[in-house]
Enzyme design. Structure first.
Site, PDB file in Angstrom:
ATOM      1  N   LYS A 132       0.540  -0.550   0.010  1.00  0.00           N
ATOM      2  CA  LYS A 132      -0.224   0.811  -0.116  1.00  0.00           C
ATOM      3  C   LYS A 132       0.784   1.690   0.360  1.00  0.00           C
ATOM      4  O   LYS A 132       0.881   2.221  -0.787  1.00  0.00           O
ATOM      5  CB  LYS A 132      -1.190  -0.353   0.652  1.00  0.00           C
ATOM      6  CG  LYS A 132      -2.150   1.067   1.486  1.00  0.00           C
ATOM      7  CD  LYS A 132      -2.440   1.650   2.776  1.00  0.00           C
ATOM      8  CE  LYS A 132      -1.304   1.848   3.906  1.00  0.00           C
ATOM      9  NZ  LYS A 132      -2.013   1.695   4.640  1.00  0.00           N
ATOM     10  N   ASP A 151      -6.221   0.956   0.964  1.00  0.00           N
ATOM     11  CA  ASP A 151      -6.750   0.700   2.101  1.00  0.00           C
ATOM     12  C   ASP A 151      -7.646   0.688   2.724  1.00  0.00           C
ATOM     13  O   ASP A 151      -8.773   0.159   1.744  1.00  0.00           O
ATOM     14  CB  ASP A 151      -6.194   2.773   2.804  1.00  0.00           C
ATOM     15  CG  ASP A 151      -7.100   3.374   2.123  1.00  0.00           C
ATOM     16  OD1 ASP A 151      -7.836   2.949   1.372  1.00  0.00           O
ATOM     17  OD2 ASP A 151      -6.211   4.703   1.960  1.00  0.00           O
TER      18      ASP A 151
END
Length: 211
Positions: A132, A151
């Site tokens: 991420k 996320d």
């Protein structure tokens, strides 16, 4: 099938998204900006982007973003969670990826032609980066066309759009890459630029575009 409403930005927001993406591509032209974005993405885990941005501005103001010890950085990192750990990671980044060498290192490891290779390198070499964070960094320096920033906020919206059934409890590398491919398919079917979808989700909830 019509495009889900949460994937349709207002004309003003659409203009802001285009402007933001144009801004990301310009970051690659500046060694200072590339290093700043690397540090920003070290600060974002379990903290808001706006709070991380405040820390970056405070460190720059005190001339402590590109130099200084973790102890010197700590007082200005308190806007984010785990600020002591993140201050140490910032110090490590400045030693391992000096501003004047970072772009060259990234070019040697995939950019600009292979962002996926560069992402693997970043996950392995940058303390504090998972898929991420590495994806967020690459998007913020202009290489977000092939990668997703997954996320919890994005994952919840993907559930609403029926791209995935539920938010996974553990986001392993295998699961991350599988969801990324599903997200690409969704964008293709709905004619949404892949690097715009997370900004569309965010702006439709908050009314603004922020990195």
């Amino acid at each position: 099938m019509s495009k889900p409403k949460i994937c349709t930005p207002t004309p003003i927001i659409k203009k802001d998204i285009k402007k933001a993406i144009e801004g990301y591509s310009k970051v690659w032209e500046s060694e200072e900006s590339i290093f700043e974005e690397m540090c920003f993405c070290i600060l974002t885990p379990q903290s808001s982007a706006k709070q991380a941005d405040k820390v970056i501005k405070q460190l720059k103001e005190k001339n402590l973003l590109e130099k200084g010890t973790a102890k010197e950085k700590e007082p200005y990192c308190k806007n984010v969670r785990f600020f002591r750990t993140k201050a140490k990671r910032l110090e490590e980044a400045q030693q391992k990826f000096p501003k004047n060498k970072l772009k060259k290192i990234l070019i040697e490891n995939g950019l600009p032609l292979n962002p996926l290779k560069a992402r693997e390198f970043l996950v392995k070499e940058v303390n504090g980066y998972g898929l991420k964070e590495a994806s967020h960094f690459l998007r913020n320096i202009g290489f977000g066309k092939e990668i997703a920033i997954l996320d919890r906020h994005i994952l919840k919206n993907l559930v609403k759009c029926k791209v995935i059934e539920s938010v996974p409890k553990n986001l392993s590398k295998k699961t991350y890459l599988e969801i990324e491919e599903k997200m690409k398919g969704f964008c293709k079917r709905n004619k949404i630029p892949f690097n715009e979808l997370d900004l569309i989700f965010w702006s439709n909830e908050t009314g603004e575009v922020f990195k």
